[in-house]
Design a protein around this motif. Structure first.
Motif, PDB file in Angstrom:
ATOM      1  N   PRO A  94       0.832  -1.207   0.000  1.00  0.00           N
ATOM      2  CA  PRO A  94       0.000   0.000   0.000  1.00  0.00           C
ATOM      3  C   PRO A  94       0.867   1.256   0.000  1.00  0.00           C
ATOM      4  O   PRO A  94       1.953   1.281   0.577  1.00  0.00           O
ATOM      5  CB  PRO A  94      -0.791  -0.133   1.310  1.00  0.00           C
ATOM      6  CG  PRO A  94      -0.776  -1.582   1.632  1.00  0.00           C
ATOM      7  CD  PRO A  94       0.541  -2.084   1.142  1.00  0.00           C
ATOM      8  N   ALA A  95       0.369   2.305  -0.645  1.00  0.00           N
ATOM      9  CA  ALA A  95       1.129   3.553  -0.738  1.00  0.00           C
ATOM     10  C   ALA A  95       0.245   4.727  -0.339  1.00  0.00           C
ATOM     11  O   ALA A  95      -0.970   4.711  -0.562  1.00  0.00           O
ATOM     12  CB  ALA A  95       1.643   3.763  -2.153  1.00  0.00           C
ATOM     13  N   HIS A  96       0.860   5.749   0.258  1.00  0.00           N
ATOM     14  CA  HIS A  96       0.142   6.987   0.518  1.00  0.00           C
ATOM     15  C   HIS A  96      -0.071   7.715  -0.811  1.00  0.00           C
ATOM     16  O   HIS A  96       0.837   7.801  -1.640  1.00  0.00           O
ATOM     17  CB  HIS A  96       0.938   7.886   1.468  1.00  0.00           C
ATOM     18  CG  HIS A  96       0.732   7.545   2.905  1.00  0.00           C
ATOM     19  ND1 HIS A  96       1.750   7.504   3.821  1.00  0.00           N
ATOM     20  CD2 HIS A  96      -0.391   7.230   3.597  1.00  0.00           C
ATOM     21  CE1 HIS A  96       1.265   7.168   5.006  1.00  0.00           C
ATOM     22  NE2 HIS A  96      -0.015   6.994   4.893  1.00  0.00           N
ATOM     23  N   LEU A  97      -1.272   8.251  -0.991  1.00  0.00           N
ATOM     24  CA  LEU A  97      -1.597   9.016  -2.190  1.00  0.00           C
ATOM     25  C   LEU A  97      -1.867  10.456  -1.790  1.00  0.00           C
ATOM     26  O   LEU A  97      -2.524  10.722  -0.781  1.00  0.00           O
ATOM     27  CB  LEU A  97      -2.827   8.434  -2.900  1.00  0.00           C
ATOM     28  CG  LEU A  97      -2.753   6.963  -3.301  1.00  0.00           C
ATOM     29  CD1 LEU A  97      -4.068   6.524  -3.936  1.00  0.00           C
ATOM     30  CD2 LEU A  97      -1.602   6.724  -4.255  1.00  0.00           C
ATOM     31  N   VAL A  98      -1.379  11.387  -2.577  1.00  0.00           N
ATOM     32  CA  VAL A  98      -1.559  12.811  -2.299  1.00  0.00           C
ATOM     33  C   VAL A  98      -2.141  13.495  -3.538  1.00  0.00           C
ATOM     34  O   VAL A  98      -2.041  12.990  -4.658  1.00  0.00           O
ATOM     35  CB  VAL A  98      -0.221  13.485  -1.909  1.00  0.00           C
ATOM     36  CG1 VAL A  98       0.322  12.882  -0.619  1.00  0.00           C
ATOM     37  CG2 VAL A  98       0.807  13.363  -3.031  1.00  0.00           C
ATOM     38  N   TRP A  99      -2.772  14.650  -3.317  1.00  0.00           N
ATOM     39  CA  TRP A  99      -3.326  15.441  -4.413  1.00  0.00           C
ATOM     40  C   TRP A  99      -2.224  16.322  -4.984  1.00  0.00           C
ATOM     41  O   TRP A  99      -1.647  17.150  -4.293  1.00  0.00           O
ATOM     42  CB  TRP A  99      -4.476  16.292  -3.903  1.00  0.00           C
ATOM     43  CG  TRP A  99      -5.134  17.129  -4.946  1.00  0.00           C
ATOM     44  CD1 TRP A  99      -5.041  18.488  -5.084  1.00  0.00           C
ATOM     45  CD2 TRP A  99      -6.000  16.694  -5.993  1.00  0.00           C
ATOM     46  NE1 TRP A  99      -5.786  18.915  -6.157  1.00  0.00           N
ATOM     47  CE2 TRP A  99      -6.391  17.835  -6.738  1.00  0.00           C
ATOM     48  CE3 TRP A  99      -6.477  15.433  -6.387  1.00  0.00           C
ATOM     49  CZ2 TRP A  99      -7.236  17.755  -7.829  1.00  0.00           C
ATOM     50  CZ3 TRP A  99      -7.318  15.361  -7.488  1.00  0.00           C
ATOM     51  CH2 TRP A  99      -7.693  16.504  -8.190  1.00  0.00           C
ATOM     52  N   ARG A 100      -1.908  16.121  -6.252  1.00  0.00           N
ATOM     53  CA  ARG A 100      -0.815  16.867  -6.872  1.00  0.00           C
ATOM     54  C   ARG A 100      -1.130  17.113  -8.337  1.00  0.00           C
ATOM     55  O   ARG A 100      -1.407  16.174  -9.088  1.00  0.00           O
ATOM     56  CB  ARG A 100       0.498  16.085  -6.735  1.00  0.00           C
ATOM     57  CG  ARG A 100       1.719  16.800  -7.295  1.00  0.00           C
ATOM     58  CD  ARG A 100       2.945  15.908  -7.236  1.00  0.00           C
ATOM     59  NE  ARG A 100       3.244  15.508  -5.856  1.00  0.00           N
ATOM     60  CZ  ARG A 100       3.653  14.295  -5.514  1.00  0.00           C
ATOM     61  NH1 ARG A 100       3.806  13.355  -6.429  1.00  0.00           N
ATOM     62  NH2 ARG A 100       3.919  14.023  -4.244  1.00  0.00           N
ATOM     63  N   ASP A 101      -1.113  18.368  -8.741  1.00  0.00           N
ATOM     64  CA  ASP A 101      -1.322  18.748 -10.140  1.00  0.00           C
ATOM     65  C   ASP A 101      -2.616  18.166 -10.718  1.00  0.00           C
ATOM     66  O   ASP A 101      -2.653  17.655 -11.840  1.00  0.00           O
ATOM     67  CB  ASP A 101      -0.121  18.295 -10.989  1.00  0.00           C
ATOM     68  CG  ASP A 101       1.181  18.949 -10.552  1.00  0.00           C
ATOM     69  OD1 ASP A 101       1.132  20.105 -10.088  1.00  0.00           O
ATOM     70  OD2 ASP A 101       2.241  18.300 -10.666  1.00  0.00           O
ATOM     71  N   GLY A 102      -3.676  18.242  -9.938  1.00  0.00           N
ATOM     72  CA  GLY A 102      -4.975  17.825 -10.432  1.00  0.00           C
ATOM     73  C   GLY A 102      -5.221  16.334 -10.471  1.00  0.00           C
ATOM     74  O   GLY A 102      -6.157  15.872 -11.136  1.00  0.00           O
ATOM     75  N   ASP A 103      -4.400  15.561  -9.732  1.00  0.00           N
ATOM     76  CA  ASP A 103      -4.568  14.109  -9.744  1.00  0.00           C
ATOM     77  C   ASP A 103      -4.072  13.546  -8.424  1.00  0.00           C
ATOM     78  O   ASP A 103      -3.425  14.233  -7.633  1.00  0.00           O
ATOM     79  CB  ASP A 103      -3.794  13.496 -10.909  1.00  0.00           C
ATOM     80  CG  ASP A 103      -4.348  12.140 -11.330  1.00  0.00           C
ATOM     81  OD1 ASP A 103      -5.209  11.589 -10.599  1.00  0.00           O
ATOM     82  OD2 ASP A 103      -3.923  11.630 -12.379  1.00  0.00           O
ATOM     83  N   TYR A 104      -4.359  12.267  -8.190  1.00  0.00           N
ATOM     84  CA  TYR A 104      -3.898  11.580  -6.989  1.00  0.00           C
ATOM     85  C   TYR A 104      -2.623  10.819  -7.334  1.00  0.00           C
ATOM     86  O   TYR A 104      -2.639   9.924  -8.185  1.00  0.00           O
ATOM     87  CB  TYR A 104      -4.974  10.633  -6.462  1.00  0.00           C
ATOM     88  CG  TYR A 104      -6.248  11.368  -6.092  1.00  0.00           C
ATOM     89  CD1 TYR A 104      -6.430  11.872  -4.815  1.00  0.00           C
ATOM     90  CD2 TYR A 104      -7.240  11.578  -7.044  1.00  0.00           C
ATOM     91  CE1 TYR A 104      -7.581  12.568  -4.482  1.00  0.00           C
ATOM     92  CE2 TYR A 104      -8.401  12.278  -6.724  1.00  0.00           C
ATOM     93  CZ  TYR A 104      -8.558  12.765  -5.445  1.00  0.00           C
ATOM     94  OH  TYR A 104      -9.707  13.459  -5.124  1.00  0.00           O
ATOM     95  N   ALA A 105      -1.531  11.218  -6.681  1.00  0.00           N
ATOM     96  CA  ALA A 105      -0.223  10.659  -7.013  1.00  0.00           C
ATOM     97  C   ALA A 105       0.324   9.864  -5.839  1.00  0.00           C
ATOM     98  O   ALA A 105       0.114  10.211  -4.675  1.00  0.00           O
ATOM     99  CB  ALA A 105       0.753  11.779  -7.377  1.00  0.00           C
ATOM    100  N   SER A 106       1.044   8.787  -6.152  1.00  0.00           N
ATOM    101  CA  SER A 106       1.680   7.972  -5.125  1.00  0.00           C
ATOM    102  C   SER A 106       2.867   8.713  -4.544  1.00  0.00           C
ATOM    103  O   SER A 106       3.745   9.176  -5.274  1.00  0.00           O
ATOM    104  CB  SER A 106       2.125   6.638  -5.731  1.00  0.00           C
ATOM    105  OG  SER A 106       2.789   5.855  -4.769  1.00  0.00           O
TER     106      SER A 106
END
Length: 201
Positions: A151-163
């Motif tokens: 499992p990975a943390h996902l963050v909001w970056r540049d209009g998308d959810y990034a790992s």
């Protein structure tokens, strides 16, 4: 009936009307900035948004699933920091054998709930119930099992959810088998997992 003071459970203070659906998942969050806390409920096919009005639940919206899609979990949190919580629905495509999840959100301009992202090859989970400690976790499918890489943390970056980074967990732990929080005596964050031997560690 009288109160059972020996019970381990708190007394029931509110109970909704009978829901004529088989609920498999529930999340509670501020899904619309003007209406306070709302309920996001799923059965195996559809997502329903309910508002509590007095002692009743009012169906505010229903987002229907697609063919071959089985919904398995739902969470909600304001990960994109726009003031309302996104609804993360984890779903499994029974024909493809792959996750095909979607993310829904209240759209102020359209005055309705919409699916912002669909057919995502990731299962989702929000760790911690209260902001600002909530974090989004994602995990895909493996080659020979229901879950794949860590499992990975996902963050909001540049209009998308990034790992952002994989979590440091025992091998084989999936995103539904751990909790995180300030569990240590000095309120330091810790991770507790369910091991293969059915023990917490």
């Amino acid at each position: 009936s009288g109160t059972d003071h020996g019970s381990a459970y708190p007394p029931v203070t509110w109970q909704s009307d009978l829901l004529d659906v088989h609920i498999v998942g529930m999340a509670i969050a501020e899904l619309d900035s003007e209406r306070g806390l709302e309920f996001a409920l799923i059965d195996e096919k559809d997502l329903r948004i309910y508002q509590r009005k007095g002692n009743s639940l009012h169906l505010a919206a229903k987002l229907e699933g697609t063919a071959y899609l089985r919904l398995i979990a739902v969470d909600a949190a304001d990960i994109n920091a726009n003031g309302v919580s996104e609804i993360f629905v984890s779903a499994y495509h029974t024909r493809l054998g792959q996750p095909r999840s979607f993310i829904a959100e209240w759209d102020q301009s359209q005055n309705r709930y919409v699916k912002r992202f669909e057919n995502l090859p990731t299962y989702f989970r929000v760790t911690a119930w209260r902001p600002p400690h909530q974090r989004l976790v994602g995990q895909g499918k493996g080659f020979d099992g229901f879950f794949g890489r860590s499992p990975a943390h996902l963050v909001w970056r540049d209009g998308d959810y990034a790992s952002e980074a994989n979590l440091t967990l025992p091998s084989g732990t999936n995103l539904y088998e751990f909790i995180q929080g300030p569990f240590l005596p000095d309120a330091t964050d810790a991770t507790i997992t369910l091991s293969g031997t059915k023990k917490l560690q």
